[in-house]
Design an enzyme around this catalytic site. Structure first.
Site, mmCIF file in Angstrom:
data_model
loop_
_atom_site.group_PDB
_atom_site.id
_atom_site.type_symbol
_atom_site.label_atom_id
_atom_site.label_comp_id
_atom_site.label_asym_id
_atom_site.label_seq_id
_atom_site.Cartn_x
_atom_site.Cartn_y
_atom_site.Cartn_z
ATOM 1 N N THR A 232 0.993 -1.070 -0.059
ATOM 2 C CA THR A 232 -0.107 0.184 -0.201
ATOM 3 C C THR A 232 0.658 1.604 -0.095
ATOM 4 O OG1 THR A 232 -1.489 -1.126 1.327
ATOM 5 C CG2 THR A 232 -1.461 1.148 1.418
ATOM 6 N N CYS A 321 29.387 5.710 8.323
ATOM 7 C CA CYS A 321 30.191 5.778 9.252
ATOM 8 C C CYS A 321 29.446 5.236 11.161
ATOM 9 C CB CYS A 321 31.401 6.578 9.734
ATOM 10 S SG CYS A 321 32.586 6.875 11.595
#
Ligand code: PLP
Length: 377
Positions: A232, A321
């Site tokens: 949906t 990171c």
């Protein structure tokens, strides 16, 4: 706190929040439902698709809504792997985001061929032009602008070469959209974008496909998006994406990014003057107005990120990171930087909300930390 990590994600702007809230409160239906509520939701979805197509310069039927650019990029790669001839190669730049790089390697293995990039971080157009005269990849993939360095790629030139040889061209426009005009992107066969890089919410993106084309779905089990992406549609966040893009396109049409580019240029000049040993990555190449990637002296990137964070500045290393470890940049590596410098890079990425005073504060913050580190404090 000063936020200089817009290339990772940007704050959600007021217009996007309002559009989300309005759709959440007023449009209850599932766009696939056969009643008035469903029709209202579908109507809103069709409008949003038309709006996006208008900005990109393509047909509304070419757009597939997705949950993010990672999904869009994986969807495209999966489609190429399913539909291209078995021996076909994919040619891509070695500076693509990992969600393209990893999926290209996954689906194509040795048939993924990497284009050379210059020391400035630009795909080598001469090499590409030459190579295309006698070889034909199944598809070419080059991003519009790099997320780590902000370096703009010659995507228009690559597109026209691909068009001349009838090779499909795919571009990841995630860092371009909302910072540069969307116009012309629709000419590319495949384009991906994500709302959260330009003031829309996280968790919504799109894939633009060729006119009249049909993509092999990754998600099965529903007829949504003309059978190309089951599930949906999340109408409120799609409305929020469009509200954000409308604002950005207006700001770009008014050239509001020019002054912002000047603030960043001033920052770079001062940085080079006040921090001996610092260098700007891709300095000679055309770059996005919001991104500075710099090789920093006096210790690795993690030390800088932590010190700047403590001083109130959110900056990034550019590459993923998440663990607090130094991450060698695959982008700088492709640009020919030596191994020792791959963990020296910091990325400062601003947004539309960033002011000249914010850039000045960042420059002063860096200079102060440089002085402290230099004197062993
Ligand atoms: N492509 C580029 C160039 C990006 O910078 C990013 C995110 O940093 C992505 C794709 C992935 O976007 P998302 O996290 O919305 O899936």
């Amino acid at each position: 706190m000063f936020y200089f990590d817009y290339n990772a994600t940007a704050p959600v702007m007021r217009e996007a929040r309002e559009a989300w809230l309005e759709a959440t409160e007023k449009v209850h239906g599932n766009p696939s439902s056969p009643h008035a509520f469903g029709r209202a939701a579908n109507h809103a979805l069709v409008n949003a698709r038309e709006q996006l197509a208008h900005h990109l310069g393509c047909h509304p039927g070419d757009i597939i809504w997705t949950s993010c650019a990672t999904e869009s990029n994986n969807l495209a790669m999966h489609h190429f792997a399913q539909t291209l001839p078995r021996e076909a190669e994919i040619w891509l730049s070695p500076i693509e985001h990992p969600c393209i790089d990893n999926s290209a390697r996954h689906y194509f293995g040795k048939r993924a061929r990497f284009l050379p990039v210059s020391k400035e971080g630009v795909v080598d157009l001469e090499w590409f032009t030459q190579e295309m005269t006698d070889k034909r990849p199944g598809v070419v993939t080059v991003m519009c602008a790099n997320n780590e360095t902000g370096v703009i790629q010659p995507w228009r030139e690559i597109l026209s070469i691909c068009q001349a040889y009838e090779v499909p061209f795919f571009t990841d426009a995630v860092q371009w959209l909302g910072k540069m005009p969307a116009k012309d992107l629709g000419q590319c066969d495949y384009v991906t974008g994500a709302a959260h890089k330009f003031g829309g919410p996280r968790g919504v993106g799109f894939l633009k496909i060729p006119r009249g084309g049909k993509i092999t779905p990754l998600l099965l089990g529903g007829k949504q998006e003309r059978g190309q992406r089951a599930g949906t549609e999340n109408l409120p966040i799609i409305m929020a994406l469009m509200a954000a893009l409308e604002v950005r396109e207006r700001q770009l049409a008014e050239n509001q990014h020019q002054t912002r580019a000047e603030w960043k240029e001033k920052f770079e000049k001062l940085l080079l003057r006040q921090v001996p040993g610092a260098t700007i990555v891709g300095a000679k190449a055309p770059r996005l107005w919001n991104t500075t990637s710099a090789l920093m002296p006096e210790g690795g990137q993690q030390r800088w990120v932590t010190r700047l964070d403590k001083a109130g500045f959110a900056v990034s290393t550019g590459s993923a990171c998440t663990t607090g470890k130094e991450t060698p940049s695959h982008v700088l590596s492709a640009m020919g930087y030596p191994a020792g410098q791959l963990t020296q890079v910091l990325r400062f990425s601003s947004g539309w909300e960033t002011t000249a005073a914010d850039w000045e504060a960042l420059e002063k913050g860096i200079v102060k930390i440089f002085g402290e580190v230099h004197h062993g404090r």
